[in-house]
Design an enzyme around this catalytic site. Structure first.
Site, short mmCIF file in Angstrom:
data_model
loop_
_atom_site.label_atom_id
_atom_site.label_comp_id
_atom_site.label_asym_id
_atom_site.label_seq_id
_atom_site.Cartn_x
_atom_site.Cartn_y
_atom_site.Cartn_z
N CYS A 136 0.83 -1.20 0.00
CA CYS A 136 0.00 0.00 0.00
C CYS A 136 0.87 1.26 0.00
O CYS A 136 1.38 1.67 1.05
CB CYS A 136 -0.92 -0.01 1.22
SG CYS A 136 -1.93 1.48 1.32
N CYS A 139 -0.40 4.13 2.16
CA CYS A 139 -0.25 3.94 3.61
C CYS A 139 1.21 4.19 4.02
O CYS A 139 1.47 4.80 5.04
CB CYS A 139 -0.58 2.52 4.03
SG CYS A 139 -2.08 1.86 3.33
N ASP A 140 2.15 3.67 3.22
CA ASP A 140 3.54 3.61 3.68
C ASP A 140 4.51 4.48 2.88
O ASP A 140 5.68 4.59 3.26
CB ASP A 140 4.03 2.14 3.60
CG ASP A 140 3.19 1.24 4.50
OD1 ASP A 140 2.74 1.71 5.55
OD2 ASP A 140 2.98 0.07 4.14
#
Ligand code: NDP
Length: 314
Positions: A136, A139-140
């Protein structure tokens, strides 16, 4: 232990689940919706959604799912946190068990449990999970500002993740196993036009290495041919974007699934092999996997559930 009765249980909370909740609420089915592991579904981890009609300037995926959720709440859908761990379809009302011990007795069930990211299956992916390996980018990606990363895959997801990461990272490799990108032309043009994205075609990943965190990927180009070539790239992050598998583990043996695990639906409806159980969204869609299609099928599932209840005079 709480026990609740409902005319309609909705399992999952992406565009399909929330749309089903909006329609089922407005049809007086008083639906109960369990949001699952990832409230709002996969769209909450994407960046801008540019192809959902009604948003000419695009919309942030998380914000769009909040709008869907609020619309369902406006019609009094009972939206709850929790994961459905088991189902019993042998009698009506059906019975679903929730991870907090709640038991739900439901006259109809709409399954919208979506799909999850696939991994390559390399042992090193687990070793470096959370220490360089991710599925992701939104997300990261933040952790890789000014660094070098690789994205695996050549579809729309891979292109979207690569272009998002290119804004943060110094350099982005795309590792593509074929000699072309499967993504839509618009997404191909986008990544090909970004200077710090380098596309490695005909290339597969065979290993990952590092110490505490990921440092390198071992790659092979033209595997199995006379031109086979092994090489390494220095990377800090390795992002998987090779597609998704349906979240149907809790349904094994209880409903008809196809060979890839997607729920089989009948003749253009959302009906499944169990009368009174309907399926919508990516969990039943090996072909399209678009938010607008999922929302449309969530609508169909609520209408199918409403008709089922009317026909069976519940
Ligand atoms: P896709 O199935 O479209 O693409 C998967 C990619 O990963 C392909 O390039 C595939 O290669 C590659 N791949 C699969 N398995 C492996 C493997 N083991 N090793 C290396 N590479 C592998 O998945 P997406 O998630 O990209 O997209 C799913 C659907 O969602 C599509 O319909 C897409 O159009 C849609 N989507 C739309 C978006 C948008 O419109 N904004 C954004 C994101 C997704 P190969 O081509 O060789 O099979």
């Amino acid at each position: 232990m709480e026990s609740i009765n409902t005319k309609c249980l909705i399992i999952g909370s992406g565009p399909a689940g929330y749309t089903a909740a909006i329609y089922a609420s407005r049809a007086n089915l008083s639906p109960v919706l369990y949001e699952g592991l990832q409230p709002g579904g996969q769209l909450t981890t994407t960046t801008d959604v540019e192809n959902f009609p009604g948003y000419p300037e695009g919309v942030n995926g998380f914000d769009m799912m909040e709008d869907f959720r609020n619309q369902a709440l406006r019609f009094n859908a009972d939206i709850r946190s929790g994961i459905v761990t088991d189902v019993d379809f042998s009698n009506r009302p059906f019975v679903a068990k929730i991870d907090d011990g709640t038991v739900v007795n439901a006259e109809t069930i709409i399954i919208c449990s979506g799909a999850s990211a696939k991994y390559l299956g390399l042992a090193d992916e687990k070793t470096f999970s959370g220490r360089g390996v991710s599925a992701c980018a939104t997300c990261d990606g933040f952790f890789y500002r000014g660094k070098t990363v690789a994205v695996v895959g050549g579809g729309d997801t891979a292109c979207e993740e690569a272009s998002y990461l290119a804004n943060l990272a110094k350099k982005v490799y795309m590792i593509v196993r074929k000699d072309y990108l499967r993504a839509s032309k618009a997404m191909q043009n986008r990544v090909e036009g970004i200077d710090n994205i380098e596309i490695l075609y005909n290339t597969n990943t065979v290993g990952l290495s590092g110490e505490k965190t990921l440092k390198k990927a071992q790659l092979v180009r033209f595997a199995g041919t006379e031109s086979e070539e092994h090489f390494e790239i220095d990377i800090d992050g390795f992002f998987l974007a090779i597609g998704h598998h349906p979240n149907t583990e809790f349904l094994a043996g209880k409903i008809e699934l196809d060979d890839k695990g997607f729920i089989v639906t009948k003749n253009g409806t959302t009906s499944t092999s169990v009368e009174g159980v309907f399926a919508a969204g990516d969990v039943a869609d090996p072909n399209y996997q678009q938010a607008i299609v999922a929302a449309g099928s969530g609508c169909k599932a609520a209408l199918d559930a409403e008709r089922f209840i009317a026909n069976h005079r519940m």
